[in-house]
Design a protein around this motif. Structure first.
Motif, PDB file in Angstrom:
ATOM      1  N   SER A 454       0.810  -1.217   0.000  1.00 64.46           N
ATOM      2  CA  SER A 454       0.000   0.000   0.000  1.00 64.46           C
ATOM      3  C   SER A 454       0.841   1.264   0.000  1.00 64.46           C
ATOM      4  CB  SER A 454      -0.941   0.000   1.202  1.00 64.46           C
ATOM      5  OG  SER A 454      -0.206  -0.019   2.411  1.00 64.46           O
ATOM      6  N   ASP A 455       2.063   1.182   0.558  1.00 65.70           N
ATOM      7  CA  ASP A 455       2.921   2.371   0.584  1.00 65.70           C
ATOM      8  C   ASP A 455       3.760   2.532  -0.681  1.00 65.70           C
ATOM      9  OD1 ASP A 455       4.706   0.314   0.895  1.00 65.70           O
ATOM     10  OD2 ASP A 455       5.632   1.071   2.736  1.00 65.70           O
ATOM     11  N   GLY A 456       3.526   1.645  -1.650  1.00 64.58           N
ATOM     12  CA  GLY A 456       4.245   1.741  -2.913  1.00 64.58           C
ATOM     13  C   GLY A 456       5.553   0.985  -2.962  1.00 64.58           C
ATOM     14  N   THR A 457       5.920   0.362  -1.865  1.00 64.02           N
ATOM     15  CA  THR A 457       7.115  -0.481  -1.891  1.00 64.02           C
ATOM     16  C   THR A 457       6.760  -1.851  -2.452  1.00 64.02           C
ATOM     17  OG1 THR A 457       6.768  -1.253   0.379  1.00 64.02           O
ATOM     18  CG2 THR A 457       8.147   0.711   0.075  1.00 64.02           C
ATOM     19  N   LEU A 458       7.798  -2.620  -2.762  1.00 62.00           N
ATOM     20  CA  LEU A 458       7.587  -3.943  -3.343  1.00 62.00           C
ATOM     21  C   LEU A 458       8.188  -5.017  -2.453  1.00 62.00           C
ATOM     22  CD1 LEU A 458       8.443  -3.082  -7.026  1.00 62.00           C
ATOM     23  CD2 LEU A 458       6.217  -3.804  -6.206  1.00 62.00           C
ATOM     24  N   GLU A 459       7.459  -6.096  -2.298  1.00 61.23           N
ATOM     25  CA  GLU A 459       7.985  -7.288  -1.641  1.00 61.23           C
ATOM     26  C   GLU A 459       8.321  -8.316  -2.707  1.00 61.23           C
ATOM     27  OE1 GLU A 459       5.768  -7.389   2.720  1.00 61.23           O
ATOM     28  OE2 GLU A 459       5.245  -8.849   1.171  1.00 61.23           O
ATOM     29  N   VAL A 460       9.494  -8.901  -2.562  1.00 61.78           N
ATOM     30  CA  VAL A 460       9.914  -9.988  -3.437  1.00 61.78           C
ATOM     31  C   VAL A 460      10.009 -11.248  -2.589  1.00 61.78           C
ATOM     32  CG1 VAL A 460      11.786 -10.904  -4.855  1.00 61.78           C
ATOM     33  CG2 VAL A 460      11.185  -8.483  -5.009  1.00 61.78           C
ATOM     34  N   GLU A 461       9.265 -12.270  -2.978  1.00 62.59           N
ATOM     35  CA  GLU A 461       9.308 -13.550  -2.271  1.00 62.59           C
ATOM     36  C   GLU A 461       9.985 -14.589  -3.152  1.00 62.59           C
ATOM     37  OE1 GLU A 461       5.209 -13.105   0.388  1.00 62.59           O
ATOM     38  OE2 GLU A 461       5.359 -14.642  -1.184  1.00 62.59           O
ATOM     39  N   THR A 462      10.789 -15.418  -2.520  1.00 59.66           N
ATOM     40  CA  THR A 462      11.537 -16.443  -3.254  1.00 59.66           C
ATOM     41  C   THR A 462      11.691 -17.681  -2.393  1.00 59.66           C
ATOM     42  OG1 THR A 462      13.653 -16.965  -4.331  1.00 59.66           O
ATOM     43  CG2 THR A 462      13.724 -15.442  -2.474  1.00 59.66           C
ATOM     44  N   GLY A 463      11.886 -18.818  -3.031  1.00 60.68           N
ATOM     45  CA  GLY A 463      12.184 -20.048  -2.313  1.00 60.68           C
ATOM     46  C   GLY A 463      13.666 -20.287  -2.147  1.00 60.68           C
ATOM     47  N   GLU A 464      14.501 -19.416  -2.739  1.00 63.04           N
ATOM     48  CA  GLU A 464      15.940 -19.535  -2.542  1.00 63.04           C
ATOM     49  C   GLU A 464      16.290 -18.916  -1.193  1.00 63.04           C
ATOM     50  OE1 GLU A 464      16.558 -21.478  -4.822  1.00 63.04           O
ATOM     51  OE2 GLU A 464      14.996 -20.886  -6.212  1.00 63.04           O
ATOM     52  N   ILE A 465      17.493 -19.176  -0.705  1.00 61.72           N
ATOM     53  CA  ILE A 465      17.819 -18.843   0.683  1.00 61.72           C
ATOM     54  C   ILE A 465      19.050 -17.952   0.770  1.00 61.72           C
ATOM     55  CG2 ILE A 465      18.429 -19.783   2.951  1.00 61.72           C
ATOM     56  CD1 ILE A 465      15.547 -20.358   2.108  1.00 61.72           C
ATOM     57  N   GLY A 489      13.314   0.542  -1.835  1.00 52.56           N
ATOM     58  CA  GLY A 489      11.887   0.285  -1.973  1.00 52.56           C
ATOM     59  C   GLY A 489      11.552  -1.162  -2.244  1.00 52.56           C
ATOM     60  N   VAL A 490      12.540  -2.047  -2.088  1.00 52.83           N
ATOM     61  CA  VAL A 490      12.335  -3.476  -2.340  1.00 52.83           C
ATOM     62  C   VAL A 490      12.691  -4.263  -1.086  1.00 52.83           C
ATOM     63  CG1 VAL A 490      12.942  -5.451  -3.781  1.00 52.83           C
ATOM     64  CG2 VAL A 490      12.911  -3.150  -4.775  1.00 52.83           C
ATOM     65  N   LEU A 491      11.781  -5.101  -0.640  1.00 57.70           N
ATOM     66  CA  LEU A 491      11.992  -5.965   0.518  1.00 57.70           C
ATOM     67  C   LEU A 491      12.000  -7.410   0.045  1.00 57.70           C
ATOM     68  CD1 LEU A 491      12.097  -6.248   3.666  1.00 57.70           C
ATOM     69  CD2 LEU A 491       9.614  -6.464   3.584  1.00 57.70           C
ATOM     70  N   VAL A 492      13.078  -8.139   0.312  1.00 57.74           N
ATOM     71  CA  VAL A 492      13.212  -9.530  -0.120  1.00 57.74           C
ATOM     72  C   VAL A 492      12.891 -10.448   1.054  1.00 57.74           C
ATOM     73  CG1 VAL A 492      14.772 -11.280  -1.046  1.00 57.74           C
ATOM     74  CG2 VAL A 492      14.930  -8.912  -1.849  1.00 57.74           C
ATOM     75  N   LYS A 493      12.009 -11.408   0.814  1.00 60.40           N
ATOM     76  CA  LYS A 493      11.566 -12.321   1.871  1.00 60.40           C
ATOM     77  C   LYS A 493      11.729 -13.761   1.400  1.00 60.40           C
ATOM     78  CE  LYS A 493       7.840 -10.984   4.150  1.00 60.40           C
ATOM     79  NZ  LYS A 493       6.439 -10.565   4.434  1.00 60.40           N
ATOM     80  N   SER A 494      12.217 -14.610   2.292  1.00 57.04           N
ATOM     81  CA  SER A 494      12.385 -16.022   1.955  1.00 57.04           C
ATOM     82  C   SER A 494      12.503 -16.822   3.239  1.00 57.04           C
ATOM     83  CB  SER A 494      13.644 -16.233   1.097  1.00 57.04           C
ATOM     84  OG  SER A 494      14.813 -15.945   1.854  1.00 57.04           O
ATOM     85  N   GLY A 495      12.555 -18.139   3.092  1.00 57.32           N
ATOM     86  CA  GLY A 495      12.888 -18.977   4.232  1.00 57.32           C
ATOM     87  C   GLY A 495      11.718 -19.519   5.018  1.00 57.32           C
ATOM     88  N   ASP A 496      10.631 -19.898   4.350  1.00 55.41           N
ATOM     89  CA  ASP A 496       9.493 -20.490   5.052  1.00 55.41           C
ATOM     90  C   ASP A 496       8.723 -21.330   4.043  1.00 55.41           C
ATOM     91  OD1 ASP A 496       7.136 -21.143   6.373  1.00 55.41           O
ATOM     92  OD2 ASP A 496       6.924 -19.177   7.321  1.00 55.41           O
ATOM     93  N   THR A 497       8.776 -22.644   4.205  1.00 55.49           N
ATOM     94  CA  THR A 497       8.097 -23.524   3.249  1.00 55.49           C
ATOM     95  C   THR A 497       6.588 -23.415   3.344  1.00 55.49           C
ATOM     96  OG1 THR A 497       8.084 -25.430   4.759  1.00 55.49           O
ATOM     97  CG2 THR A 497      10.006 -25.172   3.319  1.00 55.49           C
ATOM     98  N   GLY A 498       6.076 -22.815   4.420  1.00 55.42           N
ATOM     99  CA  GLY A 498       4.639 -22.639   4.564  1.00 55.42           C
ATOM    100  C   GLY A 498       4.122 -21.347   3.981  1.00 55.42           C
ATOM    101  N   ARG A 499       5.011 -20.453   3.537  1.00 57.43           N
ATOM    102  CA  ARG A 499       4.562 -19.135   3.085  1.00 57.43           C
ATOM    103  C   ARG A 499       5.082 -18.751   1.711  1.00 57.43           C
ATOM    104  NH1 ARG A 499       4.925 -14.303   7.219  1.00 57.43           N
ATOM    105  NH2 ARG A 499       3.743 -13.449   5.459  1.00 57.43           N
ATOM    106  N   TYR A 500       6.295 -19.141   1.398  1.00 56.17           N
ATOM    107  CA  TYR A 500       6.948 -18.600   0.208  1.00 56.17           C
ATOM    108  C   TYR A 500       7.010 -19.627  -0.909  1.00 56.17           C
ATOM    109  CZ  TYR A 500       8.124 -15.116   3.675  1.00 56.17           C
ATOM    110  OH  TYR A 500       8.035 -14.169   4.657  1.00 56.17           O
ATOM    111  N   PRO A 501       7.287 -19.204  -2.134  1.00 56.95           N
ATOM    112  CA  PRO A 501       7.256 -20.133  -3.271  1.00 56.95           C
ATOM    113  C   PRO A 501       8.288 -21.253  -3.137  1.00 56.95           C
ATOM    114  CG  PRO A 501       7.410 -17.843  -4.004  1.00 56.95           C
ATOM    115  CD  PRO A 501       7.635 -17.835  -2.539  1.00 56.95           C
TER     116      PRO A 501
END
Length: 743
Positions: A454-465, A489-501
């Motif tokens: 909503s604030d215009g930033t981007l989240e990037v989700e990945t299954g890599e670690i 403006g980019v937030l990278v998220k990973s590390g959860d087999t229950g949430r991320y690709p």
């Protein structure tokens, strides 16, 4: 517990300030302390096991043995030789027999001390060649000659190559066990619920493969196992899949409460799964002009008592270095053998660095015999752009020739014959992959989700670690450049087999190319969708300028675009999911194929000074030139090379994980010496930047190829300085002294 999410600058700041929370720092409500009762024998039958007194200790909530856990055949590879706890027989010193969960560390230790076990010692085997003897004790019933894996391959006609050879060099080379030396000891937290199943907080960098392995061990569907990856305090290959994760989960199931196990350094090292030690019988022949006409190889690998990732190590050793040179004819045989040593696994370089120690040493011996410059001999035989290698690698880019020429220039290679005695220059080259199709034949790619907040930033989700190699920063940069927005403006998220690709994880130097391509695709798609949305809201003619939407002279932010989307989709956020699937070819039964989207190359030169009175080698200069395609983040890329060279210096000159009859003789960082700041010379790094069409922004990998040439370069420099060739790693002070002072 908070998500494992990384905003690049904040992550670095958190680590610098000591605020990063590793698994050791994490706790759950009601958490118990877990501890493991281990075998004191390398090979023995368990004749009696009594845990009743341990169960009576105040504060002990659960004590488990093999009788209390499922008994399924499972393991991380096709060799399903794992158990949860040993039932009838122990196979190495440290083998897991029983486990305790207690309110306190003291209660757990007291319970371990009260476990009673009787053993009938059995003959052990501690060497891969001895393991294949007909009278050797059998460690696993389904492995004939204690050999779970046997490789035989030939390309061309090696016998014809032998007839053409004028110079033949080779011998028996050995690479040793190396402790990965991660600052964070092995540990895990596990919980269990009937509704959710098992949740494990563990610093694994292949969590989806770990989930599959652990689910099989408990006989559960994969959606009943969740792996959450905290920040990883170093791994270098040691933290893929581990029995401690499984045992923590088994204790949590028995106690119905969360259980945390963190090994101290002593336990970590006596049960460590070090780099696979390899024995190479190698021979390379060349004609009178220095053209290689054949290479013949036999490799013996010690898997230890169970198979972790040693099959991939030996198959790499038998094949990958062949793709640097035009050997014309090659024959390789590999023997992966069980022993009563602690199981071995991969470490940075994954069989390639070990094999190149032998290959690059032999090539220098050929150059010496032919009175030819070792650099020129390599230039005469290396692969080039457009080649298809002997094992099927398709080289759309290859700047190895430029790497060699540049490293010669930087190191002052021409002064090689003018150096004083006991000072030497050595050169070695290397290749690697950017992902490897055979890691999992079912899927070879990566998925990314990009979400507009909503604030215009981007989240990037990945299954890599992210494990400290800079993956999150790289992905943030790829996304920001694709979209023309600031990295902050980019937030990278990973590390959860229950949430991320889903992702295969960080191994085989795959994260930049595989995951990076998925991020690039998803970022490009979300840009297109945002423009379509803006056209729907504002009308035709919307322009994109550095993340700002321009229409008829007015500017609209990505936050505005988010609001438009949410208003049209019941408050849902705009997200795009893309999967990158490379155009690779799975190697066939003879190991022929095109397994990677692209292939990095490197040429290194080491300068050493050897003290003839002590044998001590000092690396006094080091130059590394890399073809890793377009460099996305030069500081991070150079950091990878600096770290790899430091690791290689330690490996070649001092590090040795000594194991005698299955017992680790130096299970302490006081006794296992790794290099410090004063052991590392000035390192000069340069890149030959040729964009590769298959990499994000033209990139190829760098993490492992940065280590691959180091053992060969230093070994060749020592040989040049002393006139004596070292065949066994490490080339420690004692070993070099004995080379210089033969009895």
């Amino acid at each position: 517990m908070r998500d494992n999410k990384t905003k690049s600058p904040l992550d670095l700041q958190s680590k610098l300030e000591g605020q990063t929370r590793y698994v050791h720092d994490m706790n759950l409500p009601g958490q118990l302390v877990g501890a493991i009762y281990r075998s004191p024998y390398a090979h023995a039958r368990i004749t009696r096991l009594d845990v009743e007194r341990a169960r009576e200790v105040e504060g002990v909530v659960a004590v488990i043995t093999a009788a209390d856990v499922p008994e399924h055949q499972y393991g991380p590879t096709k060799f399903k030789d794992w158990n949860i706890l040993a039932k009838d027989r122990v196979l190495f010193i440290g083998d897991e027999i029983a486990a305790v969960a207690a309110e306190t560390k003291e209660a757990a230790a007291k319970a371990l001390a009260l476990i009673e076990a009787d053993f009938e010692p059995l003959p052990g085997v501690f060497d891969p060649e001895a393991a294949m003897a007909p009278d050797a004790p059998a460690l696993h019933e389904d492995a004939e000659l204690n050999r779970p894996m046997h490789i035989e391959l030939e390309r061309g006609d090696v016998e014809r190559g032998k007839r053409e050879a004028v110079v033949v060099k080779g011998g028996r080379y050995r690479s040793n066990r190396i402790y990965q030396g991660h600052l964070e000891p092995i540990g895990a937290i596990a919980s269990w619920s009937d509704e959710e199943g098992i949740t494990i907080w563990a610093p694994s960098h292949i969590p989806y493969r770990a989930r599959e392995t652990y689910a099989a061990g408990f006989g559960l569907p994969e959606d009943k196992v969740r792996i959450i990856v905290p920040p990883i305090g170093g791994s270098f290959g040691s933290k893929y899949v581990l029995k401690v994760h499984v045992i923590a989960a088994a204790l949590a199931m028995a106690a119905r409460r969360p259980v945390k196990i963190v090994m101290d350094r002593y336990e970590d090292m006596i049960t460590a799964h070090p780099r696979v030690p390899l024995i190479f019988d190698i021979e390379i022949g060349a004609d009178r002009d220095g053209n290689f006409v054949y290479k013949e190889l036999a490799v013996y690998a010690d898997a230890g008592a169970r198979v972790y990732w040693s099959p991939n190590v030996i198959s790499t050793a038998c094949t990958r270095p062949d793709n640097i040179y035009h050997f014309r004819n090659v024959r390789s045989e590999g023997h992966l053998c069980y022993s009563n040593n602690s199981p071995t696994t991969c470490m940075r370089g994954f069989g390639n660095a070990e094999m190149l120690f032998a290959v690059e040493s032999v090539i220098d011996e050929i150059a010496l015999e032919l009175n030819m410059d070792p650099a020129q001999l390599r230039l005469n035989n290396i692969v080039h752009q457009g080649d298809t290698t002997i094992h099927g690698y398709e080289l759309d880019t290859c700047e190895l020739e430029q790497c060699i020429e540049k490293v010669k220039e930087l190191s002052g290679w021409s002064r090689r014959n003018e150096l004083p005695q006991y000072r030497g220059l050595g050169l070695a080259v290397a290749n690697h992959v950017s992902g490897f199709r055979a890691i999992d034949p079912r899927f070879d790619g990566s998925t990314s989700v990009v979400r507009l907040k909503s604030d215009g930033t981007l989240e990037v989700e990945t299954g890599e670690i992210e494990l400290g190699q800079g993956m999150s920063l790289t992905y943030a940069r790829i996304a920001s450049r694709t979209l023309g927005i600031a990295e902050s403006g980019v937030l990278v998220k990973s590390g959860d087999t229950g949430r991320y690709p889903y992702g295969l994880g960080t191994l085989a130097s795959r994260s930049t190319v595989m995951g990076g391509n998925a991020v690039r695709m998803a970022a490009g798609s979300i840009r297109r969708v945002i423009l379509e949305l803006a056209a729907e809201v504002l009308g035709e003619g919307v322009q994109w300028q550095e993340g700002t939407l321009i229409h008829e002279g007015r500017s609209y932010s990505l936050s505005d675009a988010s609001a438009w989307y949410r208003a049209r989709h019941a408050g849902e956020e705009l997200e795009i999911k893309e999967t990158y699937v490379p155009d690779t070819v799975l190697p066939d039964a003879t190991y022929y194929g095109h397994p990677s989207p692209n292939y990095p190359f490197a040429a290194h030169v080491a300068e050493v000074e050897v003290d003839p009175d002590t044998g001590r080698t000092r690396v006094v200069g080091y130059w590394a030139v890399h073809d890793s395609g377009t460099i996305i983040h030069e500081t991070m890329a150079k950091g990878q090379v600096f770290g790899a060279v430091a690791q290689g210096i330690g490996w070649v000159t001092m590090e040795d994980f000594v194991v005698k009859e299955g017992r680790v003789m130096n299970p302490s960082l006081m006794d296992y010496r790794m290099p410090g700041a004063k052991d590392i010379p000035q390192i000069e790094v340069a890149f030959i930047q040729e964009a590769d069409p298959h990499g994000p922004m033209g990139a190829k990998s760098i993490g492992e190829v940065a280590l691959d040439p180091v053992p060969g370069a230093i070994a060749n420099a020592i040989a040049h300085a002393t006139g004596k060739r070292g065949y066994d790693l490490p080339l420690s002070a004692e070993r070099v002294w004995r080379m210089l002072h033969p009895e």
